[in-house]
Design a protein around this motif. Sequence first.
Motif, PDB file in Angstrom:
ATOM      1  N   VAL A 307     -44.194  39.421  56.809  1.00 31.09           N
ATOM      2  CA  VAL A 307     -43.461  38.186  57.065  1.00 31.09           C
ATOM      3  C   VAL A 307     -44.207  37.084  56.332  1.00 31.09           C
ATOM      4  O   VAL A 307     -45.407  36.873  56.563  1.00 31.09           O
ATOM      5  CB  VAL A 307     -43.394  37.877  58.577  1.00 31.09           C
ATOM      6  CG1 VAL A 307     -42.705  36.541  58.819  1.00 31.09           C
ATOM      7  CG2 VAL A 307     -42.653  38.993  59.310  1.00 31.09           C
ATOM      8  N   GLY A 309     -43.767  33.261  53.673  1.00 23.42           N
ATOM      9  CA  GLY A 309     -42.999  32.056  53.428  1.00 23.42           C
ATOM     10  C   GLY A 309     -43.117  31.622  51.985  1.00 23.42           C
ATOM     11  O   GLY A 309     -44.024  32.052  51.270  1.00 23.42           O
TER      12      GLY A 309
ATOM     13  N   ILE B 295     -47.761  32.390  65.131  1.00 30.60           N
ATOM     14  CA  ILE B 295     -47.906  32.172  63.693  1.00 30.60           C
ATOM     15  C   ILE B 295     -47.099  30.931  63.318  1.00 30.60           C
ATOM     16  O   ILE B 295     -45.885  30.920  63.486  1.00 30.60           O
ATOM     17  CB  ILE B 295     -47.394  33.384  62.903  1.00 30.60           C
ATOM     18  CG1 ILE B 295     -48.198  34.626  63.297  1.00 30.60           C
ATOM     19  CG2 ILE B 295     -47.477  33.139  61.407  1.00 30.60           C
ATOM     20  CD1 ILE B 295     -47.640  35.914  62.735  1.00 30.60           C
ATOM     21  N   PRO B 296     -47.755  29.875  62.861  1.00 31.91           N
ATOM     22  CA  PRO B 296     -46.992  28.671  62.516  1.00 31.91           C
ATOM     23  C   PRO B 296     -46.225  28.886  61.206  1.00 31.91           C
ATOM     24  O   PRO B 296     -46.829  29.221  60.184  1.00 31.91           O
ATOM     25  CB  PRO B 296     -48.072  27.595  62.350  1.00 31.91           C
ATOM     26  CG  PRO B 296     -49.351  28.325  62.175  1.00 31.91           C
ATOM     27  CD  PRO B 296     -49.199  29.711  62.681  1.00 31.91           C
ATOM     28  N   PRO B 297     -44.905  28.714  61.224  1.00 29.96           N
ATOM     29  CA  PRO B 297     -44.123  28.957  60.013  1.00 29.96           C
ATOM     30  C   PRO B 297     -44.551  28.076  58.839  1.00 29.96           C
ATOM     31  O   PRO B 297     -44.498  28.522  57.686  1.00 29.96           O
ATOM     32  CB  PRO B 297     -42.677  28.662  60.437  1.00 29.96           C
ATOM     33  CG  PRO B 297     -42.761  27.949  61.740  1.00 29.96           C
ATOM     34  CD  PRO B 297     -44.057  28.305  62.359  1.00 29.96           C
ATOM     35  N   THR B 298     -44.984  26.855  59.129  1.00 26.48           N
ATOM     36  CA  THR B 298     -45.412  25.989  58.017  1.00 26.48           C
ATOM     37  C   THR B 298     -46.593  26.604  57.271  1.00 26.48           C
ATOM     38  O   THR B 298     -46.686  26.477  56.052  1.00 26.48           O
ATOM     39  CB  THR B 298     -45.831  24.601  58.523  1.00 26.48           C
ATOM     40  OG1 THR B 298     -46.661  24.776  59.667  1.00 26.48           O
ATOM     41  CG2 THR B 298     -44.627  23.754  58.884  1.00 26.48           C
ATOM     42  N   LEU B 300     -47.166  29.731  56.745  1.00 32.15           N
ATOM     43  CA  LEU B 300     -46.636  30.769  55.862  1.00 32.15           C
ATOM     44  C   LEU B 300     -45.955  30.140  54.648  1.00 32.15           C
ATOM     45  O   LEU B 300     -46.154  30.569  53.510  1.00 32.15           O
ATOM     46  CB  LEU B 300     -45.615  31.643  56.607  1.00 32.15           C
ATOM     47  CG  LEU B 300     -46.116  32.419  57.828  1.00 32.15           C
ATOM     48  CD1 LEU B 300     -44.957  33.169  58.478  1.00 32.15           C
ATOM     49  CD2 LEU B 300     -47.217  33.404  57.427  1.00 32.15           C
ATOM     50  N   ILE B 301     -45.133  29.118  54.907  1.00 31.28           N
ATOM     51  CA  ILE B 301     -44.300  28.535  53.859  1.00 31.28           C
ATOM     52  C   ILE B 301     -45.126  27.704  52.891  1.00 31.28           C
ATOM     53  O   ILE B 301     -45.059  27.882  51.670  1.00 31.28           O
ATOM     54  CB  ILE B 301     -43.166  27.696  54.497  1.00 31.28           C
ATOM     55  CG1 ILE B 301     -42.196  28.631  55.255  1.00 31.28           C
ATOM     56  CG2 ILE B 301     -42.427  26.874  53.451  1.00 31.28           C
ATOM     57  CD1 ILE B 301     -41.168  27.925  56.103  1.00 31.28           C
ATOM     58  N   MET B 302     -45.934  26.789  53.430  1.00 31.46           N
ATOM     59  CA  MET B 302     -46.732  25.903  52.571  1.00 31.46           C
ATOM     60  C   MET B 302     -47.765  26.706  51.775  1.00 31.46           C
ATOM     61  O   MET B 302     -48.162  26.313  50.690  1.00 31.46           O
ATOM     62  CB  MET B 302     -47.513  24.868  53.394  1.00 31.46           C
ATOM     63  CG  MET B 302     -46.670  24.033  54.331  1.00 31.46           C
ATOM     64  SD  MET B 302     -45.543  22.939  53.441  1.00 31.46           S
ATOM     65  CE  MET B 302     -44.919  21.935  54.779  1.00 31.46           C
ATOM     66  N   ASN B 304     -47.573  30.119  51.068  1.00 27.67           N
ATOM     67  CA  ASN B 304     -47.087  31.357  50.434  1.00 27.67           C
ATOM     68  C   ASN B 304     -47.957  32.547  50.840  1.00 27.67           C
ATOM     69  O   ASN B 304     -48.380  33.348  50.018  1.00 27.67           O
ATOM     70  CB  ASN B 304     -47.056  31.207  48.900  1.00 27.67           C
ATOM     71  CG  ASN B 304     -46.340  32.347  48.178  1.00 27.67           C
ATOM     72  OD1 ASN B 304     -46.770  32.782  47.124  1.00 27.67           O
ATOM     73  ND2 ASN B 304     -45.257  32.851  48.731  1.00 27.67           N
ATOM     74  N   VAL B 305     -48.232  32.613  52.141  1.00 25.21           N
ATOM     75  CA  VAL B 305     -49.035  33.726  52.628  1.00 25.21           C
ATOM     76  C   VAL B 305     -48.166  34.658  53.463  1.00 25.21           C
ATOM     77  O   VAL B 305     -47.066  34.293  53.895  1.00 25.21           O
ATOM     78  CB  VAL B 305     -50.278  33.272  53.424  1.00 25.21           C
ATOM     79  CG1 VAL B 305     -51.227  32.513  52.520  1.00 25.21           C
ATOM     80  CG2 VAL B 305     -49.894  32.430  54.624  1.00 25.21           C
ATOM     81  N   HIS B 306     -48.677  35.850  53.672  1.00 23.62           N
ATOM     82  CA  HIS B 306     -47.909  36.914  54.293  1.00 23.62           C
ATOM     83  C   HIS B 306     -48.725  37.527  55.416  1.00 23.62           C
ATOM     84  O   HIS B 306     -49.908  37.801  55.242  1.00 23.62           O
ATOM     85  CB  HIS B 306     -47.601  38.014  53.271  1.00 23.62           C
ATOM     86  CG  HIS B 306     -47.012  37.481  51.999  1.00 23.62           C
ATOM     87  ND1 HIS B 306     -47.790  36.887  51.033  1.00 23.62           N
ATOM     88  CD2 HIS B 306     -45.745  37.419  51.555  1.00 23.62           C
ATOM     89  CE1 HIS B 306     -47.007  36.489  50.042  1.00 23.62           C
ATOM     90  NE2 HIS B 306     -45.773  36.796  50.329  1.00 23.62           N
ATOM     91  N   VAL B 307     -48.058  37.760  56.537  1.00 19.53           N
ATOM     92  CA  VAL B 307     -48.676  38.509  57.629  1.00 19.53           C
ATOM     93  C   VAL B 307     -47.981  39.865  57.666  1.00 19.53           C
ATOM     94  O   VAL B 307     -46.761  39.932  57.802  1.00 19.53           O
ATOM     95  CB  VAL B 307     -48.502  37.780  58.975  1.00 19.53           C
ATOM     96  CG1 VAL B 307     -49.069  38.619  60.115  1.00 19.53           C
ATOM     97  CG2 VAL B 307     -49.181  36.409  58.934  1.00 19.53           C
TER      98      VAL B 307
END
Lengths: 369, 369
Positions: A307, A309, B295-298, B300-302, B304-307
């Motif tokens: 998952v 972003g 997991i804060p979506p920001t 991930l988005i800001m 560009n990381v992946h869990v």
Amino acid sequence: MSATDYKFSGWAGYGPESVEGNLKFIDYEPKKFAEDDIDLKILYCGICASDTSTLSEGWGPVGDMWPQVVGHEIVGEVVRVGSETENGIKKGDIVGVGAQCDSCLKCHYCNKDQENYCSGGWTPTYNGKFSRTSQGSKTYGGYANYWRGPSHFAIPIPAGIDPAEAAPLLCGGGTVYSPLVQYGAGKQAKNVGIIGLGGLGHFGVMLATALGAEVTVISHSARKREDAEKLGAKHFLITGDDEAKAFKGHERSLDLIICTSNAPDMNMQAYLSLIRPGGNFILVGIPETGKLPDIPPTALIMGNVHVGGSLIASPQTLKEMLALVAEKKAKSWIQRWPMSKINEAIPSMVAGNARYRYVLVNEENGGKM
Amino acid sequence: MSATDYKFSGWAGYGPESVEGNLKFIDYEPKKFAEDDIDLKILYCGICASDTSTLSEGWGPVGDMWPQVVGHEIVGEVVRVGSETENGIKKGDIVGVGAQCDSCLKCHYCNKDQENYCSGGWTPTYNGKFSRTSQGSKTYGGYANYWRGPSHFAIPIPAGIDPAEAAPLLCGGGTVYSPLVQYGAGKQAKNVGIIGLGGLGHFGVMLATALGAEVTVISHSARKREDAEKLGAKHFLITGDDEAKAFKGHERSLDLIICTSNAPDMNMQAYLSLIRPGGNFILVGIPETGKLPDIPPTALIMGNVHVGGSLIASPQTLKEMLALVAEKKAKSWIQRWPMSKINEAIPSMVAGNARYRYVLVNEENGGKM
């Protein structure tokens, strides 16, 4: 630098009630012109969900950024260049500017065409302040007659794309195109899922199809099935209220999912079951709740899924996207609004009426309805 | 098929209290011998945290799998082969078996050396039932004197690796090695972080170092710093009780984090800040709570990381890992326990005393203390 014979004015919000159709037309002072800047006479500006989330303060208070002029899907004619203007831009060119208008231009990421992940100096096209030149000046977006900013972030619009259709590609389109190319849509990611057929989703289908992927749209109801197919989708999954049931038999059928929806109650176990080992579930929209739905660790571990972003697109990626759109003659689905009717357009956008992007037309500047 | 002159017996749990040191030595009936099976005379078996989570029912009730013999880090001498034995295995060879002992062997994933993500027929080395041959027979693990199962999942132990040290590599080692190679440790992922220096974490440091990565250990206290450095780590980050503070100045310093810890209150915003755009945060341990920290979506988005997550290792990956370990003369840190003292070893393992893996030695079969 010579003084200009035009004034900067645009439609400003003064508080969260502005999203109800209370923008006011004001004059404002742009940043000081730097030698790598350009001025644009604005022809078109898309309305992006970010605009309304910012105006409504859905992402949080914007504090001293009021009054602000939003809009970051800007297309205009270049009316002024500096001595260090980049991208080969000259007066009279039609160029576009997306959600980012500046970065440090010297970090590792800026140096490898990833300005959207700049380590310092990331400047949004509105609701921000410049830090590289004209430090501290507020940024003003595209609900306006003129725009000023760094030419590095201005992308020439290729001949063959209607400039009005190009506008929403600059944020909405790039936001989905960037992860599509990053994860190999149409190459190693042959099967791509798009969750939600809204503004971003429609670009997802259009651009993934242009990249040669086989696209599945995942939507709550059958209402938009026909649109999805016209945009190029080959499959349509209707979740109804039970995703686990809806996805039965479709396990491991997708290499990549772009999630343009923000429902906090998504059944992530079910969504992740759609993804093949090694595949990715990529968020591109920031939920106003600031929360992700629960992600079961077993789904990640057992399925080797990710998952992640993705944040807008770099100037280089925007250029590649526009070249692809021109080559494939792919069409954005837009509705045009005279910019003077912005206080009707914004509430209509918030009400979810766009199919699929609204574009403001600055008729006074020569934009075409 | 001829009858064997040995009996299968081992240390069985009869309920969750077995994890307190109440395993009982029993005889049991193994699966029916298939032509692609082998029988092993067990020399060594590692104690894995999965064993204790299964025995304690920390991952949930095991129902009709009681009584069960756990242990899936098995090394033994081949005492019987069939006419279709794979991997060039012959009687007298020393081979190892990890956490998976069978799969369908015909799906897309099995066909490309990803049996660990088999689409159907994944059989665990204990707490499972065979489905390809001898359907319905329970699987019995390595806390035993003999093991029987498919030769496809038996890995020859290279000369030059002490077979006792090889044992815990077969689950614990492979579990971290598989994502290390998947995400390019030592290649595109030059900087690797390992969260938690326990059984898995110690393999993470040892194997990432062997792959040429620069390793950072992230640990709650300084207690294990010296061990980390001996294992090859170049950096050591102490979180204390404030990860955000601890990671200040280390933002975007890692390409890959392997998370071997399961703390539900991890500050994921802080952990994800350590990762460079495009990088991965990979879970390898299944938390008994079944929950991930928020997991804060920001983030991930800001960023560009992946869990993501990764599940054990395929036979091919285990072979490559053992070849690397032999080549680099990398050493597992183990403590040996006579298998007869298993009811002392298990509670000691649960108490967290291992530095860093316990290996049961079957002295009667020729295992060396």
